[in-house]
Enzyme design. Structure first.
Site, PDB file in Angstrom:
ATOM      1  CE1 TYR A   8      -1.446  20.215  18.264  1.00  0.00           C
ATOM      2  CE2 TYR A   8      -1.629  17.995  19.160  1.00  0.00           C
ATOM      3  CZ  TYR A   8      -1.287  18.851  18.120  1.00  0.00           C
ATOM      4  OH  TYR A   8      -0.812  18.339  16.932  1.00  0.00           O
ATOM      5  CB  SER A  47      -3.138  15.244  15.656  1.00  0.00           C
ATOM      6  OG  SER A  47      -2.458  14.546  16.677  1.00  0.00           O
TER       7      SER A  47
END
Ligand code: NDP
Ligand code: 8X3
Length: 251
Positions: free
Chosen positions: A152, A139
């Site tokens: 995260y 990501s």
């Protein structure tokens, strides 16, 4: 003989879009996820539409014993896997470090990091045999840390490191390793992150046209079409109005 792609987390979002794209391009597809009903309906949809074969493999990537049991139990011809898309993953919550829920942290680390490791390790003999291609969903959150992204982001930084390390260690087997790092994409990701709060989920994409699952699947598929001597190692894909994990130009 058709090539085979194994996709973790194929019941929604990027994983489902990859199942559709690879099926359309003539691959047989192994789809994983926890929601069996969805796996069954995707299988029936894409088998009918594209005339390829789909194997559903329902398991939770966090369950180490189950991952190995299911993958070791694969029967011919499903063991000849050419492409692995390590996609299963999630964010839970967007909270200051001191406010965040430790159970959410555990779930993200267990899924995004340990789950990816278990699936990859279990599939290693098959991928070595085919000189396969591994694509890991990182990501932009694994490139820059943003506020309240704490664990995260850490889990995606770990994916970044794992991709680099796999690329080095698997060099001797001729295995390609591609890290795919998307920015804002409208899938079920934000709904999951905000525990079903649709308004909060929608607001993530305010003032920009987010990526779709199909946008990302097209790019993933492209990476697998290059000649044997060419590998995209690391790829960042964002909506045009997003520069990185932090900077946006919203309408
Ligand atoms: P979705 O929520 O739409 O899909 C996530 C998929 O992961 C589902 O199929 C879900 O299936 C599966 N999954 C989650 N936990 C598990 C588990 N424990 N075991 C097996 N499967 C699991 O999200 P996206 O498609 O957007 O996300 C896919 C990946 O891309 C994730 O790794 C995410 O972090 C990453 N990503 C997403 C971005 C975005 O903006 N959307 C941007 C950058 C990266 P089920 O619930 O049936 O198990
Ligand atoms: C998902 C994209 O920026 O919301 O990984 O973390 S972001």
């Amino acid at each position: 003989m058709r090539k085979i792609v194994f996709i973790s987390g194929a019941t929604a979002g990027f994983g489902k879009a990859c199942a559709e794209k690879f099926a359309k391009e003539g691959y047989d597809v192994i789809i994983n996820g926890r929601r069996e009903e969805r796996l069954r309906s995707i299988k029936s949809e894409i088998e009918t539409q594209y005339g390829i074969s789909v194997l559903t493999l329902a398991f939770d990537v966090r369950d180490r014993d189950m991952v190995f049991e299911k993958i070791n139990g694969l029967e011919e011809p499903w063991r000849k896997i050419n492409v692995l898309i390590n996609n299963a993953g999630l964010a839970l919550g967007r909270d200051y470090f001191d406010d965040a829920d430790i159970d959410d942290w555990d779930t993200m680390i267990d899924t995004n990091v340990k789950g990816l490791l278990y699936v990859s390790k279990a599939l290693m003999p098959f991928l070595i045999a085919t000189k396969g291609h591994i694509l890991n969903l990182g990501s932009v959150a694994g490139k820059e840390v943003y506020d309240k992204g704490n664990v995260y982001c850490a889990s995606k930084f770990a994916v970044d490191a794992i991709s680099k390390s796999m690329r080095i260690d698997l060099l001797r087997h001729g295995i390609k390793v591609t890290a795919i790092n998307p920015g804002a994409a409208e899938t079920e990701f934000s709904l999951v992150r905000f525990n079903g709060d649709e308004e909060k989920a929608r607001s993530v994409y305010n003032g920009l046209q987010p990526l779709t699952g199909a946008d990302v699947a097209d790019v993933i598929y492209y990476c697998t079409t290059l000649p044997a001597h060419v590998c995209i190692n690391d790829l960042v894909i964002c909506p045009t109005r997003q520069a990185d994990a932090i900077y946006f130009n919203r309408k």
